[in-house]
Design an enzyme around this catalytic site. Structure first.
Site, PDB file in Angstrom:
ATOM      1  N   GLY A 134       2.702  -5.429   1.984  1.00  0.00           N
ATOM      2  CA  GLY A 134       3.165  -5.675   3.357  1.00  0.00           C
ATOM      3  C   GLY A 134       4.241  -4.697   3.779  1.00  0.00           C
ATOM      4  N   ALA A 135       4.123  -3.444   3.285  1.00  0.00           N
ATOM      5  CA  ALA A 135       5.031  -2.358   3.696  1.00  0.00           C
ATOM      6  C   ALA A 135       6.493  -2.635   3.348  1.00  0.00           C
ATOM      7  CB  ALA A 135       4.897  -2.070   5.197  1.00  0.00           C
ATOM      8  N   SER A 167      -0.797  -2.255  -2.387  1.00  0.00           N
ATOM      9  CA  SER A 167       0.019  -1.566  -1.392  1.00  0.00           C
ATOM     10  C   SER A 167       1.503  -1.566  -1.811  1.00  0.00           C
ATOM     11  CB  SER A 167      -0.205  -2.180  -0.007  1.00  0.00           C
ATOM     12  OG  SER A 167       0.275  -1.330   1.000  1.00  0.00           O
ATOM     13  N   ALA A 168       2.406  -2.122  -0.987  1.00  0.00           N
ATOM     14  CA  ALA A 168       3.812  -2.186  -1.406  1.00  0.00           C
ATOM     15  C   ALA A 168       3.952  -2.980  -2.701  1.00  0.00           C
ATOM     16  CB  ALA A 168       4.665  -2.806  -0.304  1.00  0.00           C
ATOM     17  N   HIS A 197      -7.927  -0.267   3.811  1.00  0.00           N
ATOM     18  CA  HIS A 197      -6.739  -0.723   3.089  1.00  0.00           C
ATOM     19  C   HIS A 197      -6.775  -2.251   2.912  1.00  0.00           C
ATOM     20  CE1 HIS A 197      -2.742   0.024   1.561  1.00  0.00           C
ATOM     21  NE2 HIS A 197      -2.167  -0.796   2.413  1.00  0.00           N
ATOM     22  N   ASP A 219      -8.224   4.012   2.201  1.00  0.00           N
ATOM     23  CA  ASP A 219      -6.902   3.387   2.258  1.00  0.00           C
ATOM     24  C   ASP A 219      -6.059   3.920   3.413  1.00  0.00           C
ATOM     25  OD1 ASP A 219      -6.091   1.259   0.618  1.00  0.00           O
ATOM     26  OD2 ASP A 219      -6.036   2.513  -1.164  1.00  0.00           O
TER      27      ASP A 219
END
Length: 556
Positions: A122-123, A209-210, A452, A337
């Site tokens: 979630g960045a 991701s994160a 992604h 992605d």
């Protein structure tokens, strides 16, 4: 009639085992037993188990004081305080350091199972252990994976955004509070999971991701020594250019201006920030989407991330792989992605009649390679346009834009991390993959493959728990992924374990770089070598040797 009664009695006697009340270091917890599709199979689900106390603002997590009586662990707890997806308000709570445990059961109580701890993506700005409810079920619901792979799945909350990452770059606001939360959760699992039937000496951490970059940071930190045995990064590593904040004080000053704490004296400014309202601080960290229009790239908006703090991360991530020498590592990316980011940076790629021009491609490269200046734009453009011919098909140009972002943000840093792990390994194994299942997201052009985060629905078994919205091919893929991932957690080799797999997946070594192409048609021919090696060598060799210009701080 008697036969029916006898059958009923036998079935009742042969019902699946269940844990009931479990003793943890903080007190007693009781979950719920959920029936699964296989006969005599259930999953004990414990939701909202505290692994640390309510954290102090910009402080490391502290042990939970415990509770009396039996804690009913039957509902997910609040996510950590964060902005909403649309960036218009906040949600969640500061009281958020909880985890969820999914324990598969057969006729006998499970014992000594492999444990898989999931870190959400979630960045570094939003997300939760029970994120993205779809038809009433969390995307990260661990029941199917636990049941089909016979592993314990744990999903973890951690702080995000301003409260998880704000840093002054020194001891006043050291940063990395979210990484310490994750570390505290993994440590809690190691100390307590035996009571749930798990093997504390066989823990695998995995994330996307994160969350995948977080897995990578946990591997590289000296504080993780002996804490877990294996790690899986899906679409992100510590070397990703968005995964490290290299100028934390500039971001802290920006937040201070937004909440009325700007001072010339930094100590006074930090004192003011520490007294500020957490909701206001969280909103001050939202992405200002208007900034992207006409300048820069979406990556520049992802500002909250870990820092080199001299403690959790004592040095550049690329110099810390000796700390992961004994950790089995599996990593890969989705083939598209970068598409979601490319669609923001160059909107024409997703427009049916949109014309993506040479200037668009060069402009994107200029935004990504700011630290190297104009020379990099020309050299990168020549590499990515080399197969275009004199009149390239519009679709090819659009796909190239997505490939550029995928390579720069995800694929190349992941390949570098795999190589560094293989070069530094001390008996641990390394595995590489590329996830290529066509997108299920409606409205995207036909050339779009795996977007992604699209791997997660299959890994968490959604084609089985929600059969009406999937086809048989999706169930095949889900079965393959759960088998490879849980075999890896069990043995350190995705091809060996309790689950049969459609093809043997060879290890990635110092001089031998195979990877598995993951989709619904996995066979022996799904093994390929040297993933996008021409592009990897461009970014790692040619590009990295170009001189930097003033003010650039991105690295790849």
């Amino acid at each position: 009639m008697l036969w029916v009664l006898l059958l009923g009695v036998c079935l009742r006697l042969a019902s699946a085992a269940r844990l009931g009340v479990v003793q943890t270091e903080g007190g007693l917890v009781e979950g719920k037993s959920v029936k699964m599709s296989f006969l005599f199979r259930t999953v004990d689900v414990f939701k909202g188990v505290p692994f640390a106390d309510v954290p102090g603002k910009w402080e490391k997590p502290k042990p939970h004081p415990g509770w009396s009586g039996v804690l009913k662990a039957d509902t997910y707890r609040d996510r950590c305080l964060q902005v909403t997806l649309l960036q218009t308000k906040t949600q969640g709570s500061e009281d958020c350091l909880y985890l969820n445990i999914f324990v598969p059961q057969g006729l006998k109580l499970s014992q000594n199972l492999p444990v898989m701890v999931y870190l959400f993506g979630g960045a570094f700005l939003l997300g939760a252990s029970n994120d993205v409810s779809f038809l009433g079920e969390s995307l990260y619901d661990g029941k199917e994976m636990a049941d089909r792979g016979d592993v314990i799945v744990v999903t973890v909350n951690y702080r995000v955004g301003t409260l998880g990452f704000l840093s002054s770059g020194d001891a006043r606001l050291p940063g990395n509070y979210a990484l310490w939360d994750q570390h505290a959760a993994i440590s809690w699992v190691r100390r307590n999971i035996a009571a749930f039937g798990g093997n504390p000496d066989n823990i695998t951490i995995f994330g996307q991701s994160a969350g995948a970059a977080s897995v990578s940071f946990q591997m590289l930190s000296p504080h993780s020594k002996g804490l877990f045995r294996r790690a899986i990064s899906q679409g992100g590593v510590a070397l990703s250019p968005w995964a490290l904040q290299r100028n934390p004080m500039a971001l802290t000053k920006k937040i201070a201006r937004k909440v009325g704490c700007w001072r010339n004296d930094e100590d006074q400014m930090i004192a003011c920030l520490k007294m500020s309202d957490p909701v206001g601080l969280t909103m001050a960290g939202k992405i200002d989407v208007l900034l992207i229009l006409g300048k820069g790239v979406v990556m520049d908006l992802l500002e909250f991330s870990p820092v080199i703090d001299g403690d959790f991360l004592p040095d550049e991530p690329s110099k810390l792989f000796h700390n992961a020498a004994h950790i089995d590592f599996m990593a890969g990316v989705n083939s598209m992605d970068g598409h979601i980011f490319a669609g923001v940076d160059v909107p024409s790629i997703n427009q049916k009649n949109g014309n993506t021009t040479v200037e668009d491609v060069r402009g994107l490269l200029a935004g990504l390679t700011k630290e190297k200046g104009a020379t990099a734009v020309g050299s990168a453009y020549s590499v990515y346009s080399s197969n275009w011919g004199s009149h390239p098909e519009p679709e090819l140009v659009k796909k190239t834009v997505a490939d550029i972002e995928t390579d720069f943000l995800f694929l190349v840093p992941t390949q570098i991390a795999l190589q560094l792990h293989a070069n530094n390994t001390s008996g641990a194994r390394t595995f590489s993959y590329l996830f290529t299942m066509e997108t299920r997201i409606p409205g995207f052009p036909r050339w779009v493959e795996a977007e992604h985060a699209e791997d997660l629905q299959y890994l968490f078994g959604k084609p089985f728990s929600m059969p009406l919205v999937y086809f048989p091919r999706h169930r095949d893929l889900s079965k393959y992924m759960i088998a490879y991932w849980t075999n890896f957690a069990r043995t350190g080799d995705p091809s060996k374990g309790e689950s049969r797999v459609p093809a043997v997946w060879p290890a990635f070594t110092r001089n031998h770089r195979p990877y598995l192409n993951i989709n619904h048609k996995i066979s022996k021919s799904s093994i390929s070598y040297d993933l996008r090696s021409g592009y990897v060598s461009y970014w790692t060799q040619t590009y990295s040797r170009l001189p930097s210009v003033q003010g650039g701080d991105k690295q790849i």
